[in-house]
Design a protein around this motif. Structure first.
Motif, mmCIF file in Angstrom:
data_model
loop_
_atom_site.group_PDB
_atom_site.id
_atom_site.type_symbol
_atom_site.label_atom_id
_atom_site.label_comp_id
_atom_site.label_asym_id
_atom_site.label_seq_id
_atom_site.Cartn_x
_atom_site.Cartn_y
_atom_site.Cartn_z
ATOM 1 N N VAL A 50 0.837 -1.205 0.000
ATOM 2 C CA VAL A 50 0.000 0.000 0.000
ATOM 3 C C VAL A 50 0.875 1.259 0.000
ATOM 4 N N ALA A 51 1.963 1.225 0.755
ATOM 5 C CA ALA A 51 2.866 2.390 0.775
ATOM 6 C C ALA A 51 3.398 2.651 -0.625
ATOM 7 N N GLN A 52 3.777 1.573 -1.314
ATOM 8 C CA GLN A 52 4.312 1.760 -2.672
ATOM 9 C C GLN A 52 3.225 2.215 -3.647
ATOM 10 N N GLU A 103 -2.636 1.289 9.669
ATOM 11 C CA GLU A 103 -2.320 -0.125 9.875
ATOM 12 C C GLU A 103 -3.387 -1.000 9.215
ATOM 13 N N PRO A 104 -2.956 -2.023 8.453
ATOM 14 C CA PRO A 104 -3.935 -2.946 7.868
ATOM 15 C C PRO A 104 -4.628 -3.705 9.002
ATOM 16 N N ASP A 105 -5.910 -3.387 9.235
ATOM 17 C CA ASP A 105 -6.557 -3.925 10.423
ATOM 18 C C ASP A 105 -7.815 -4.725 10.088
ATOM 19 N N ASP A 110 -8.955 -3.774 3.762
ATOM 20 C CA ASP A 110 -8.971 -4.479 2.477
ATOM 21 C C ASP A 110 -10.012 -3.874 1.539
ATOM 22 N N ALA A 111 -11.168 -3.502 2.106
ATOM 23 C CA ALA A 111 -12.243 -2.928 1.290
ATOM 24 C C ALA A 111 -11.800 -1.601 0.677
ATOM 25 N N LYS A 112 -11.102 -0.794 1.463
ATOM 26 C CA LYS A 112 -10.642 0.507 0.959
ATOM 27 C C LYS A 112 -9.615 0.321 -0.168
#
Ligand SMILES: [Fe+2]
Ligand SMILES: [Fe+2]
Length: 161
Positions: A50-52, A103-105, A110-112
């Motif tokens: 996601v950062a990339q 943070e992937p929580d 995932d939906a976003k």
């Protein structure tokens, strides 16, 4: 006859791409990062992807807005396609802001990411099917424009990395 591909040489010293090839390559890179996200299992891996993705999209949108879109708007005397693309960029930035440095929580994260990926797909399709073909029919110097985009991209990425 086409020249044989020289992938290894390209990897060490990227040759200048014309503007549309450069933007298409960015689109492909981001699409492949979204694909990798689909199969990523750990939060660490997801966060790194996601950062990339956010970095690539932010820089890509910025070089389009600063350099590509204004030139295209002028060359096409466009009052519709470019303004719509700019509005779509604003939505992309909103979506990016919702996942960048978060943070992937779980399922909402995932939906976003999924919604961002779908939105990017839609936006890219419009650029590639509606804007790029028209640009190719103009007298715009796409090689010079490609150099300008590449230079600015490098400058922006070096600030972010
Ligand atoms: Fe765009
Ligand atoms: Fe684009």
């Amino acid at each position: 006859m086409s020249q044989p591909q020289r992938k290894s040489a390209e990897a060490t010293k990227p040759k200048t791409q014309e503007a549309i090839a450069l933007l298409r390559a960015d689109h492909r890179l981001v699409a492949s990062l979204f694909e990798q996200y689909e199969s990523a299992k750990t939060a660490t891996k997801k966060k790194a992807l996601v950062a990339q993705i956010c970095m690539e999209l932010t820089v890509h949108a910025q070089i389009e807005e600063e350099i590509f879109y204004p030139k295209v708007k002028k060359a096409l005397k466009d009052k519709e396609l470019v303004p719509e693309a700019v509005v779509e960029h604003a939505t992309l930035k909103d979506l990016i802001a919702q996942i960048e440095d978060v943070e992937p929580d779980g399922e909402m994260y995932d939906a976003k990411v999924k919604v961002l990926s779908e939105y990017v797909k839609h936006h890219v399709k419009e650029e590639q099917t509606e804007i790029f073909p028209k640009v190719k029919d103009t007298k715009l110097d796409l090689v010079a424009l490609g150099e300008e985009l590449a230079q600015r991209k490098e400058e922006l990425l070096s600030k972010l990395k």
